[in-house]
Design a protein around this motif. Structure first.
Motif, mmCIF file in Angstrom:
data_model
loop_
_atom_site.group_PDB
_atom_site.id
_atom_site.type_symbol
_atom_site.label_atom_id
_atom_site.label_comp_id
_atom_site.label_asym_id
_atom_site.label_seq_id
_atom_site.Cartn_x
_atom_site.Cartn_y
_atom_site.Cartn_z
ATOM 1 N N MET A 1 43.719 -8.447 8.314
ATOM 2 C CA MET A 1 44.154 -8.026 7.032
ATOM 3 C C MET A 1 43.534 -9.428 6.213
ATOM 4 O O MET A 1 43.664 -10.294 7.211
ATOM 5 C CB MET A 1 45.151 -8.020 7.485
ATOM 6 C CG MET A 1 46.247 -7.999 6.277
ATOM 7 S SD MET A 1 48.094 -7.990 6.515
ATOM 8 C CE MET A 1 47.911 -6.447 6.760
ATOM 9 N N SER A 2 43.417 -8.963 4.769
ATOM 10 C CA SER A 2 42.822 -10.289 4.266
ATOM 11 C C SER A 2 44.560 -11.306 3.527
ATOM 12 O O SER A 2 45.563 -10.744 3.329
ATOM 13 C CB SER A 2 41.726 -10.102 3.185
ATOM 14 O OG SER A 2 42.352 -9.218 2.350
ATOM 15 N N VAL A 3 43.876 -12.265 3.164
ATOM 16 C CA VAL A 3 44.867 -12.994 2.675
ATOM 17 C C VAL A 3 45.084 -12.605 1.281
ATOM 18 O O VAL A 3 46.241 -12.542 1.326
ATOM 19 C CB VAL A 3 44.696 -14.634 2.255
ATOM 20 C CG1 VAL A 3 45.380 -15.763 1.618
ATOM 21 C CG2 VAL A 3 44.173 -15.293 3.568
ATOM 22 N N GLN A 4 44.592 -11.630 0.974
ATOM 23 C CA GLN A 4 44.761 -11.226 -0.625
ATOM 24 C C GLN A 4 45.396 -9.955 -0.297
ATOM 25 O O GLN A 4 47.037 -10.236 -0.897
ATOM 26 C CB GLN A 4 43.429 -10.725 -1.553
ATOM 27 C CG GLN A 4 43.835 -10.065 -2.621
ATOM 28 C CD GLN A 4 44.855 -10.875 -3.579
ATOM 29 O OE1 GLN A 4 44.254 -11.735 -4.001
ATOM 30 N NE2 GLN A 4 45.544 -10.357 -4.402
ATOM 31 N N GLU A 5 45.213 -9.285 0.755
ATOM 32 C CA GLU A 5 46.231 -8.532 1.493
ATOM 33 C C GLU A 5 47.657 -8.255 1.867
ATOM 34 O O GLU A 5 48.575 -7.972 1.172
ATOM 35 C CB GLU A 5 46.116 -7.531 2.609
ATOM 36 C CG GLU A 5 44.218 -6.607 2.122
ATOM 37 C CD GLU A 5 43.634 -5.794 3.435
ATOM 38 O OE1 GLU A 5 43.266 -4.598 3.243
ATOM 39 O OE2 GLU A 5 43.605 -6.725 4.070
ATOM 40 N N ILE A 6 47.265 -9.487 2.347
ATOM 41 C CA ILE A 6 48.955 -10.524 3.215
ATOM 42 C C ILE A 6 49.588 -10.600 1.203
ATOM 43 O O ILE A 6 51.303 -9.999 1.181
ATOM 44 C CB ILE A 6 48.942 -11.137 3.565
ATOM 45 C CG1 ILE A 6 48.251 -11.158 5.047
ATOM 46 C CG2 ILE A 6 49.988 -12.003 3.540
ATOM 47 C CD1 ILE A 6 47.708 -12.457 5.619
ATOM 48 N N LYS A 7 48.824 -11.250 0.390
ATOM 49 C CA LYS A 7 49.590 -11.545 -1.193
ATOM 50 C C LYS A 7 50.057 -10.395 -1.503
ATOM 51 O O LYS A 7 51.482 -10.102 -1.421
ATOM 52 C CB LYS A 7 49.201 -12.260 -1.526
ATOM 53 C CG LYS A 7 48.989 -14.119 -0.986
ATOM 54 C CD LYS A 7 47.924 -14.288 -1.913
ATOM 55 C CE LYS A 7 46.941 -15.501 -2.068
ATOM 56 N NZ LYS A 7 46.097 -16.859 -2.365
ATOM 57 N N GLU A 8 49.583 -9.294 -1.622
ATOM 58 C CA GLU A 8 50.039 -7.992 -2.161
ATOM 59 C C GLU A 8 51.433 -7.691 -1.261
ATOM 60 O O GLU A 8 52.051 -7.187 -2.719
ATOM 61 C CB GLU A 8 48.558 -7.414 -2.167
ATOM 62 C CG GLU A 8 47.435 -7.277 -3.032
ATOM 63 C CD GLU A 8 46.544 -6.480 -3.205
ATOM 64 O OE1 GLU A 8 46.715 -5.838 -2.075
ATOM 65 O OE2 GLU A 8 45.252 -7.125 -4.306
ATOM 66 N N GLN A 9 51.594 -7.523 0.037
ATOM 67 C CA GLN A 9 52.453 -7.061 0.198
ATOM 68 C C GLN A 9 53.414 -7.873 0.291
ATOM 69 O O GLN A 9 54.950 -7.324 -0.078
ATOM 70 C CB GLN A 9 51.672 -6.629 1.711
ATOM 71 C CG GLN A 9 50.552 -5.173 1.884
ATOM 72 C CD GLN A 9 50.617 -5.523 3.730
ATOM 73 O OE1 GLN A 9 51.534 -6.058 4.455
ATOM 74 N NE2 GLN A 9 50.128 -4.918 4.119
ATOM 75 N N LEU A 10 53.467 -9.651 0.415
ATOM 76 C CA LEU A 10 54.249 -10.252 0.386
ATOM 77 C C LEU A 10 55.570 -9.650 -1.088
ATOM 78 O O LEU A 10 56.115 -9.821 -1.007
ATOM 79 C CB LEU A 10 53.852 -11.727 -0.003
ATOM 80 C CG LEU A 10 53.650 -11.911 1.537
ATOM 81 C CD1 LEU A 10 53.648 -12.943 1.951
ATOM 82 C CD2 LEU A 10 54.627 -11.819 2.700
ATOM 83 N N ILE A 11 54.268 -9.838 -1.697
ATOM 84 C CA ILE A 11 54.587 -9.709 -3.300
ATOM 85 C C ILE A 11 56.170 -7.989 -4.076
ATOM 86 O O ILE A 11 56.246 -8.517 -4.557
ATOM 87 C CB ILE A 11 53.837 -9.557 -4.444
ATOM 88 C CG1 ILE A 11 54.376 -10.116 -5.769
ATOM 89 C CG2 ILE A 11 53.167 -8.658 -4.113
ATOM 90 C CD1 ILE A 11 54.876 -11.758 -6.224
ATOM 91 N N ALA A 12 55.256 -6.640 -2.887
ATOM 92 C CA ALA A 12 55.993 -6.119 -2.812
ATOM 93 C C ALA A 12 57.129 -6.254 -1.996
ATOM 94 O O ALA A 12 58.282 -4.820 -2.332
ATOM 95 C CB ALA A 12 55.369 -4.827 -2.093
#
Length: 67
Positions: A1-12
């Motif tokens: 999982m990329s940092v960008q994917e983590i960020k997107e999941q966190l914001i959701a």
């Protein structure tokens, strides 16, 4: 999982869960920082009410730091 994917999941996440993640990361970042721990201890042990903030003052300081 990329940092960008983590960020997107966190914001959701709902705000409450985001706050939980923020608190977790904040704690993790500072748990081995002796200078930070000393500063927190000094502040918690400060009995001089002149250096305390009211809840309203605290909110204003917090809001000012975010902007």
């Amino acid at each position: 999982m990329s940092v960008q994917e983590i960020k997107e999941q966190l914001i959701a996440l709902p705000q409450e869960k985001q706050n939980e993640v923020i608190a977790y990361l904040f704690h993790h970042r500072h748990q081995n920082d002796a200078a930070y721990q000393d500063d927190v201890s000094r502040r918690l042990n400060d009995k001089d009410r002149g250096s305390w903030l009211s809840p309203d003052e605290f909110e204003r300081e917090l809001d000012a730091g975010e902007n």
